[in-house]
Design a protein around this motif. Structure first.
Motif, PDB file in Angstrom:
ATOM      1  N   TRP A 230      48.379  44.041  32.362  1.00  0.00           N
ATOM      2  CA  TRP A 230      47.662  44.667  33.352  1.00  0.00           C
ATOM      3  C   TRP A 230      46.432  43.903  34.048  1.00  0.00           C
ATOM      4  CZ3 TRP A 230      47.196  45.082  28.220  1.00  0.00           C
ATOM      5  CH2 TRP A 230      45.845  44.835  27.771  1.00  0.00           C
ATOM      6  N   THR A 231      45.904  44.641  35.170  1.00  0.00           N
ATOM      7  CA  THR A 231      45.010  43.784  35.969  1.00  0.00           C
ATOM      8  C   THR A 231      43.599  44.831  35.974  1.00  0.00           C
ATOM      9  OG1 THR A 231      46.575  42.488  37.323  1.00  0.00           O
ATOM     10  CG2 THR A 231      44.510  42.924  38.164  1.00  0.00           C
ATOM     11  N   TRP A 233      40.301  45.062  38.073  1.00  0.00           N
ATOM     12  CA  TRP A 233      39.551  44.687  39.050  1.00  0.00           C
ATOM     13  C   TRP A 233      37.754  45.024  39.170  1.00  0.00           C
ATOM     14  CZ3 TRP A 233      42.449  42.010  42.465  1.00  0.00           C
ATOM     15  CH2 TRP A 233      43.799  42.013  42.507  1.00  0.00           C
TER      16      TRP A 233
END
Length: 263
Positions: A230-231, A233
């Motif tokens: 996952w990322t 931010w």
């Protein structure tokens, strides 16, 4: 097939957002900055289960992973008895998807472990999957093809250097330690940075998933972590409306670091 699911999820996401806005308008920001306290309510779990796009993607991922694992286990000559764990079971939607995948691709005797820190979630899952509970009655009692074990309320914490795998899990979870083919979790947090996501996912994988064998020349995947990656931010934001909303609470926030975000 994956492209079809992705398109359907995108369509559902738009429809879900429109439906929610028509029903509730623009909801105020969450006042909690801790994903575990206060515990989520029944209404909040029902709201989360309205996210049909997210659960469609999870359901497709779990089904695909179960099919892949089962085919590899069966090819090795052993029955495809699958074991799965859901950390943060909530209202039980992901547990339901795991049970469906075990029915579709696993042999009788497959099992799913449900873990959650909220006692309300534990109660809901035990009621929801009562028909999948293993019975300790006399021999001969018909047992479910896919069993669901709902452990007592339990908070999975990031492991420390001296902590052994599985030494802190509930008794009901002990048979799943190091033996699960699939581990699933929903990445849910109020601010998204206070759940130690990488650490918890790593702990979940090392505690429950079947360990890989470095010397295995077959390179067949023995276990799957969902989500696999996952990322996160991180960006500075300024939101006057949220600042005004929080200032009306007339009580200190739990974590001082969060206050700085709105200065």
């Amino acid at each position: 097939m994956a492209a079809v699911v992705q398109r359907d999820a995108e369509r559902r996401c738009i429809e879900d957002a429109r439906t929610e806005q028509r029903a509730y308008g623009v909801l105020p920001p969450c006042r909690s900055i801790d994903p575990l306290w206060p515990p989520l309510s029944l209404a909040e779990y029902e709201m989360m289960e309205r996210d049909t796009a997210k659960y469609l993607l999870y359901h497709a991922a779990i089904d695909a992973a179960a099919a892949s694992i089962a085919s590899q286990v069966s090819a090795a000559g052993a029955p495809a008895v699958l074991r799965m764990v859901v950390v943060g079971a909530g209202g039980g939607r992901l547990v339901e998807s795991c049970v469906a995948a075990c029915h579709a691709h696993g042999a009788p005797g497959s099992s799913v472990l449900a873990l959650d820190a909220n006692p309300l979630a534990v109660t809901m899952n035990r009621a929801r999957f009562e028909k999948n509970r293993l019975s300790s009655a006399s021999v001969g009692t018909q047992q479910p093809d896919v069993s669901v074990v709902v452990a007592d309320a339990f908070t999975l914490m990031p492991s420390t250097g001296g902590q052994q795998q599985g030494e802190t899990v509930p008794v009901e979870a002990a048979p799943f330690v190091g033996r699960c083919h699939i581990a699933v979790a929903e990445l849910l947090g109020s601010f998204g940075c206070n759940e130690f996501l990488p650490e918890l996912m790593s702990t979940m994988a090392s505690t429950f998933l079947i360990p890989s064998d470095p010397g295995d020349s077959n390179k067949a995947r023995k276990s799957v972590l969902i989500p696999r990656d996952w990322t996160t931010w991180v960006t500075p934001i300024h939101c006057p409306s949220v600042r005004r909303y929080l200032s009306l609470l007339r009580k200190p926030l739990v974590r001082p670091v969060a206050v700085a975000w709105f200065k």
